[in-house]
Design a protein around this motif. Structure first.
Motif, mmCIF file in Angstrom:
data_model
loop_
_atom_site.group_PDB
_atom_site.id
_atom_site.type_symbol
_atom_site.label_atom_id
_atom_site.label_comp_id
_atom_site.label_asym_id
_atom_site.label_seq_id
_atom_site.Cartn_x
_atom_site.Cartn_y
_atom_site.Cartn_z
ATOM 1 N N HIS A 128 10.557 76.565 55.879
ATOM 2 C CA HIS A 128 10.095 75.570 56.846
ATOM 3 C C HIS A 128 10.968 75.520 58.103
ATOM 4 O O HIS A 128 10.462 75.552 59.227
ATOM 5 N N LYS A 129 12.297 75.459 57.906
ATOM 6 C CA LYS A 129 13.188 75.432 59.061
ATOM 7 C C LYS A 129 13.142 76.751 59.821
ATOM 8 O O LYS A 129 13.236 76.780 61.050
ATOM 9 N N GLY A 130 12.996 77.856 59.070
ATOM 10 C CA GLY A 130 12.876 79.161 59.720
ATOM 11 C C GLY A 130 11.628 79.241 60.571
ATOM 12 O O GLY A 130 11.650 79.794 61.685
ATOM 13 N N TYR A 131 10.539 78.690 60.059
ATOM 14 C CA TYR A 131 9.280 78.657 60.811
ATOM 15 C C TYR A 131 9.441 77.853 62.109
ATOM 16 O O TYR A 131 9.028 78.295 63.183
ATOM 17 N N ASP A 132 10.045 76.672 62.017
ATOM 18 C CA ASP A 132 10.233 75.829 63.207
ATOM 19 C C ASP A 132 11.076 76.545 64.258
ATOM 20 O O ASP A 132 10.761 76.509 65.459
ATOM 21 N N ARG A 133 12.129 77.213 63.818
ATOM 22 C CA ARG A 133 13.028 77.887 64.752
ATOM 23 C C ARG A 133 12.337 79.089 65.397
ATOM 24 O O ARG A 133 12.482 79.343 66.591
ATOM 25 N N PHE A 134 11.575 79.836 64.602
ATOM 26 C CA PHE A 134 10.877 81.008 65.144
ATOM 27 C C PHE A 134 9.758 80.582 66.088
ATOM 28 O O PHE A 134 9.525 81.221 67.118
ATOM 29 N N GLN A 135 9.083 79.485 65.765
ATOM 30 C CA GLN A 135 8.034 78.957 66.632
ATOM 31 C C GLN A 135 8.609 78.565 67.984
ATOM 32 O O GLN A 135 8.005 78.820 69.037
ATOM 33 N N SER A 136 9.796 77.935 67.970
ATOM 34 C CA SER A 136 10.463 77.554 69.210
ATOM 35 C C SER A 136 10.822 78.783 70.036
ATOM 36 O O SER A 136 10.647 78.801 71.267
ATOM 37 N N LEU A 137 11.314 79.826 69.369
ATOM 38 C CA LEU A 137 11.662 81.062 70.070
ATOM 39 C C LEU A 137 10.425 81.714 70.675
ATOM 40 O O LEU A 137 10.451 82.172 71.826
ATOM 41 N N ASP B 11 0.499 80.278 62.893
ATOM 42 C CA ASP B 11 0.362 79.114 62.014
ATOM 43 C C ASP B 11 -0.381 79.479 60.731
ATOM 44 O O ASP B 11 -0.056 78.987 59.650
ATOM 45 N N ASP B 12 -1.387 80.333 60.869
ATOM 46 C CA ASP B 12 -2.128 80.775 59.681
ATOM 47 C C ASP B 12 -1.245 81.619 58.764
ATOM 48 O O ASP B 12 -1.337 81.521 57.529
ATOM 49 N N LEU B 13 -0.395 82.446 59.367
ATOM 50 C CA LEU B 13 0.544 83.238 58.573
ATOM 51 C C LEU B 13 1.471 82.321 57.776
ATOM 52 O O LEU B 13 1.713 82.533 56.584
ATOM 53 N N TYR B 14 1.970 81.304 58.444
ATOM 54 C CA TYR B 14 2.855 80.339 57.791
ATOM 55 C C TYR B 14 2.136 79.648 56.622
ATOM 56 O O TYR B 14 2.702 79.501 55.525
ATOM 57 N N ASN B 15 0.889 79.237 56.831
ATOM 58 C CA ASN B 15 0.121 78.572 55.774
ATOM 59 C C ASN B 15 -0.129 79.515 54.597
ATOM 60 O O ASN B 15 -0.162 79.081 53.441
ATOM 61 N N ASN B 16 -0.328 80.795 54.887
ATOM 62 C CA ASN B 16 -0.482 81.787 53.820
ATOM 63 C C ASN B 16 0.787 81.899 52.990
ATOM 64 O O ASN B 16 0.739 82.035 51.762
ATOM 65 N N LEU B 17 1.935 81.831 53.661
ATOM 66 C CA LEU B 17 3.213 81.936 52.959
ATOM 67 C C LEU B 17 3.481 80.717 52.095
ATOM 68 O O LEU B 17 4.096 80.818 51.024
ATOM 69 N N ARG B 18 3.036 79.564 52.529
ATOM 70 C CA ARG B 18 3.271 78.325 51.774
ATOM 71 C C ARG B 18 2.628 78.380 50.395
ATOM 72 O O ARG B 18 3.091 77.722 49.456
ATOM 73 N N VAL B 19 1.562 79.175 50.254
ATOM 74 C CA VAL B 19 0.892 79.318 48.961
ATOM 75 C C VAL B 19 1.859 79.874 47.906
ATOM 76 O O VAL B 19 1.781 79.546 46.723
ATOM 77 N N PHE B 20 2.805 80.730 48.365
ATOM 78 C CA PHE B 20 3.736 81.379 47.439
ATOM 79 C C PHE B 20 5.011 80.569 47.211
ATOM 80 O O PHE B 20 5.866 80.989 46.439
ATOM 81 N N GLU B 21 5.147 79.433 47.873
ATOM 82 C CA GLU B 21 6.424 78.727 47.887
ATOM 83 C C GLU B 21 6.882 78.299 46.497
ATOM 84 O O GLU B 21 8.053 78.470 46.132
ATOM 85 N N ASN B 22 5.991 77.735 45.702
ATOM 86 C CA ASN B 22 6.366 77.290 44.352
ATOM 87 C C ASN B 22 6.812 78.463 43.482
ATOM 88 O O ASN B 22 7.752 78.346 42.692
#
Length: 208
Positions: free
Chosen positions: A129-138, A185-196
């Motif tokens: 999550h934090k990596g996503y926020d930082r990369f989105q900002s970049l 954003d869609d890529l991020y949502n796809n990754l969230r599926v694997f988080e657990n």
């Protein structure tokens, strides 16, 4: 040749992260480095002492890389003027003051952003999550300054930058059909599926 101060493109905002998660030499350019050990000789002149502890050695190395990053982006006919500066942040401020909002300054900004993009990585401690926020900002800064990163390059870079715990998921996603054209954003949502699954695998490895 210099433009007004209002025309100077602002440096990218420093990401909210721990020092080990930053791109060190570009952070030095923006924020300056830590203090160095100094002494005064018998003539009253200030002298910088050689680094002794690990922290000082790393700081000096980051400063050196930061200066190289800036010097490589400068036009050749301006190298002599800035080469004598030893402090990267001072050099960056002088470059902004000298070039203002002209083409050289914009090229410099693009170069630094590309260096940040190239060196981007996410630690296990930082997480998805934090990596996503930082990369989105970049990515936003890259787009604003026209540094030109394609959707394919952005997606592949983010997947390769994921923490080691995500290595298997990253490999699966990088070879998945259509991933290079996905909205970030869609890529991020796809990754969230694997988080657990990733968290479960990490917890199991720690327990073992």
């Amino acid at each position: 040749m210099a433009g007004s101060q209002d025309d100077i493109p602002p440096p990218p905002p420093p990401p909210s992260q721990t020092p080990t998660q930053q791109t060190p030499h570009t952070e030095v350019i923006q924020n300056g480095n830590g203090p160095v050990s100094i002494t005064t000789n018998t003539q009253g002149q200030i002298k910088v002492l050689p680094p002794r502890i690990t922290k000082e050695i790393l700081a000096r190395e980051r400063e050196r890389k930061a200066r190289i990053t800036l010097l490589m982006a400068l036009p050749e006919d301006h190298l002599a003027k800035f080469h004598k500066m030893t402090d990267a942040k001072e050099m960056w401020d002088a470059i902004k003051s000298r070039f203002g909002g002209n083409d050289e300054s914009k090229k410099m900004q693009k170069y630094i952003l590309k260096q940040q993009f190239k060196g981007f990585s996410i630690s296990n401690l930082e997480g998805l999550h934090k990596g996503y926020d930082r990369f989105q900002s970049l990515l936003s800064q890259v787009e604003i300054h026209g540094a030109g990163v394609s959707t394919e390059d952005a997606n592949q870079k983010f997947l390769r930058s994921l923490p080691s715990a995500w290595s298997q998921v990253s490999l699966i996603m990088r070879t998945k059909p259509g991933v290079d054209s996905l909205n970030f954003d869609d890529l991020y949502n796809n990754l969230r599926v694997f988080e657990n699954d990733v968290k479960g695998s990490t917890a199991s490895s720690s327990s073992t």
